[in-house]
Design a protein around this motif. Sequence first.
Motif, PDB file in Angstrom:
ATOM      1  N   UNK A 110       6.275 -14.002   8.779  1.00  0.00           N
ATOM      2  CA  UNK A 110       5.016 -15.321   8.389  1.00  0.00           C
ATOM      3  C   UNK A 110       4.916 -17.233   8.128  1.00  0.00           C
ATOM      4  N   UNK A 111       6.867 -17.159   7.947  1.00  0.00           N
ATOM      5  CA  UNK A 111       7.170 -18.499   7.960  1.00  0.00           C
ATOM      6  C   UNK A 111       6.372 -18.801   6.914  1.00  0.00           C
ATOM      7  N   UNK A 112       6.601 -18.271   5.438  1.00  0.00           N
ATOM      8  CA  UNK A 112       6.688 -19.115   4.251  1.00  0.00           C
ATOM      9  C   UNK A 112       7.762 -18.898   3.206  1.00  0.00           C
ATOM     10  N   UNK A 113       7.380 -19.345   1.967  1.00  0.00           N
ATOM     11  CA  UNK A 113       8.082 -19.365   0.547  1.00  0.00           C
ATOM     12  C   UNK A 113       7.692 -18.913  -0.140  1.00  0.00           C
ATOM     13  N   UNK A 114       7.511 -16.954  -1.099  1.00  0.00           N
ATOM     14  CA  UNK A 114       6.986 -17.587  -2.006  1.00  0.00           C
ATOM     15  C   UNK A 114       7.106 -16.812  -3.506  1.00  0.00           C
ATOM     16  N   UNK A 115       6.767 -17.342  -4.823  1.00  0.00           N
ATOM     17  CA  UNK A 115       7.661 -17.002  -5.709  1.00  0.00           C
ATOM     18  C   UNK A 115       6.251 -15.974  -6.434  1.00  0.00           C
ATOM     19  N   UNK A 116       7.660 -15.426  -7.940  1.00  0.00           N
ATOM     20  CA  UNK A 116       6.628 -14.573  -8.526  1.00  0.00           C
ATOM     21  C   UNK A 116       7.410 -14.603  -9.878  1.00  0.00           C
ATOM     22  N   UNK A 117       6.815 -14.766 -11.231  1.00  0.00           N
ATOM     23  CA  UNK A 117       7.618 -14.691 -12.541  1.00  0.00           C
ATOM     24  C   UNK A 117       7.931 -13.009 -12.190  1.00  0.00           C
ATOM     25  N   UNK A 118       9.378 -13.162 -13.245  1.00  0.00           N
ATOM     26  CA  UNK A 118      10.555 -12.867 -12.711  1.00  0.00           C
ATOM     27  C   UNK A 118      10.060 -11.126 -13.712  1.00  0.00           C
ATOM     28  N   UNK A 119       8.857 -10.741 -14.430  1.00  0.00           N
ATOM     29  CA  UNK A 119       7.511 -10.024 -14.541  1.00  0.00           C
ATOM     30  C   UNK A 119       7.161  -9.422 -13.586  1.00  0.00           C
ATOM     31  N   UNK A 120       7.336 -10.081 -12.451  1.00  0.00           N
ATOM     32  CA  UNK A 120       6.171  -9.888 -11.547  1.00  0.00           C
ATOM     33  C   UNK A 120       4.280  -9.839 -11.475  1.00  0.00           C
ATOM     34  N   UNK A 121       4.405 -10.941 -12.295  1.00  0.00           N
ATOM     35  CA  UNK A 121       3.369 -11.631 -11.870  1.00  0.00           C
ATOM     36  C   UNK A 121       2.837 -12.812 -11.467  1.00  0.00           C
ATOM     37  N   UNK A 122       1.683 -13.541 -11.466  1.00  0.00           N
ATOM     38  CA  UNK A 122       1.394 -14.791 -10.894  1.00  0.00           C
ATOM     39  C   UNK A 122       2.711 -15.019  -9.959  1.00  0.00           C
ATOM     40  N   UNK A 123       2.342 -13.966  -8.204  1.00  0.00           N
ATOM     41  CA  UNK A 123       2.166 -14.261  -7.275  1.00  0.00           C
ATOM     42  C   UNK A 123       1.974 -15.938  -7.060  1.00  0.00           C
ATOM     43  N   UNK A 124       2.768 -16.985  -5.796  1.00  0.00           N
ATOM     44  CA  UNK A 124       2.199 -18.009  -5.335  1.00  0.00           C
ATOM     45  C   UNK A 124       3.053 -18.446  -3.850  1.00  0.00           C
ATOM     46  N   UNK A 125       2.024 -19.026  -3.815  1.00  0.00           N
ATOM     47  CA  UNK A 125       2.985 -19.363  -2.277  1.00  0.00           C
ATOM     48  C   UNK A 125       3.006 -21.312  -2.316  1.00  0.00           C
ATOM     49  N   UNK A 126       4.368 -20.713  -2.160  1.00  0.00           N
ATOM     50  CA  UNK A 126       5.006 -22.378  -2.318  1.00  0.00           C
ATOM     51  C   UNK A 126       4.956 -23.410  -1.482  1.00  0.00           C
ATOM     52  N   UNK A 127       5.164 -22.093  -0.042  1.00  0.00           N
ATOM     53  CA  UNK A 127       5.417 -23.265   1.620  1.00  0.00           C
ATOM     54  C   UNK A 127       5.012 -21.861   2.491  1.00  0.00           C
ATOM     55  N   UNK A 128       3.854 -23.216   2.876  1.00  0.00           N
ATOM     56  CA  UNK A 128       3.415 -22.636   4.964  1.00  0.00           C
ATOM     57  C   UNK A 128       4.028 -22.931   5.413  1.00  0.00           C
ATOM     58  N   UNK A 129       3.605 -21.884   7.120  1.00  0.00           N
ATOM     59  CA  UNK A 129       3.556 -22.896   8.016  1.00  0.00           C
ATOM     60  C   UNK A 129       5.079 -23.260   8.329  1.00  0.00           C
ATOM     61  N   UNK A 130       6.155 -22.695   8.302  1.00  0.00           N
ATOM     62  CA  UNK A 130       7.792 -22.850   8.139  1.00  0.00           C
ATOM     63  C   UNK A 130       8.056 -22.242   9.884  1.00  0.00           C
ATOM     64  N   UNK A 131       9.355 -22.743  10.272  1.00  0.00           N
ATOM     65  CA  UNK A 131       9.907 -22.427  11.034  1.00  0.00           C
ATOM     66  C   UNK A 131      10.807 -21.473  10.921  1.00  0.00           C
ATOM     67  N   UNK A 132      10.803 -20.087  10.698  1.00  0.00           N
ATOM     68  CA  UNK A 132      10.995 -19.068  10.388  1.00  0.00           C
ATOM     69  C   UNK A 132      12.449 -19.151   9.965  1.00  0.00           C
TER      70      UNK A 132
END
Length: 401
Positions: free
Chosen positions: A79-101
């Motif tokens: 997909x070319x992205x970096x995502x994060x979520x809280x350590x309790x599994x909540x609040x997913x957020x995409x930090x970066x898009x359109x990255x090269x592999x």
Amino acid sequence: MDLDGGNQKRVVTGVGNSILLDFHYTEGRVYWADKKTGVIYKAAMDGTQRQKLHSSEKGISGLAVDWVHNFVIWTSGEVGSIKRVNTDGKNERTLLRHLSQPISIAVAPNDRFIFWLSDGITPSIQRSDVAGEMITTVLKIPERLGGLSIDRTDKRLFWVQFSLEGESAIGSCDYNGNVVNVIDQPLLSQSLGMSVFLEQVFYTDMSSRTIRQVNKYAGGEAENINLKRMTHPPTAVKVVHPLNQPIEYSMPVFPVCDGRTGVCVNVCSNPAEQGICQCTKGFALSKHGNYCEDVNECGLWDHGCSLGCENIPGSYFCTCPKGYALLPDRKTCHGKKALLQESNSPSMSLLVLDHKWYCPVDLESMVIYFLNVSLDNNTIREQGFAVHVVCLGFEIVCNAS
């Protein structure tokens, strides 16, 4: 297993043979992701409390735990992205898009950095801040890369690289891509796990089913940690130790109460309750209550220093000008000195205050000679008169010998 290969035991079973691994030392938890299914799990380090944390898209290519801000961060190569979520599994957020592999992510939250490998046309090491902004290329390397890890003691990045001719090496550089060091090392797989601890680089060898270690400075022949072949090929390795996940409270890196998540980080001592931070000793909430500021104790009247005061983040210390000595209370300066000389050693100063003698802080015992010692304008001239000085804490007792 222990660092010497002993005490090997199974923590969690049934995780598959294609996983990514990290841990949260303060929480006492291990996190892993199934690369094929995209599911992220967590469990206590003794294997209990296992649970599914989050379901992401298939093809997770890197996993890292931000133990300061309590996030799980992962890369998706396809997909070319970096995502994060809280350590309790909540609040997913995409930090970066359109990255090269993007592959093989690592974090340095105390320095506010996220690093990852880019497996595009020109392989490289990339960096952003923890919010996914300020993207920069740390280093371009014309070889295939894998196994990114961080040496948080020396603040250096480590990776493995493979040339088209089949040669392999372990490389390292600082967080800005400078001071590059490459040590040749025969590695058989690009998809290996790696972890740096103290002077060693630990990595997995799937073909021999072992964990190996090599000196991070000089390289040389690698040593096997486990003497017996593992039942299954190891795919990831982490050295679990507080040095690998340090927590630094002294400097706030950005407003530390996240308005989106309500999480207090860094200098805040407790998790937020309704978005309110509580600061550690030596810090105070800002005017708007959204981050912690250092308290300048030297600007207050009650710091207690008799002469000089030096402020540092979260604390302070007293100083004395030249010609004065700091007394054992670490606050009072005094200028009365007597010049004494230790046998067979250079001259040194011994503090005299109200007819009591004080040693330098690091002095335990010595033999001294009076040399024109001046006390309150009364001169004592008894050269060669030996006195044995025994330190009791800081005050000493003089006995003629």
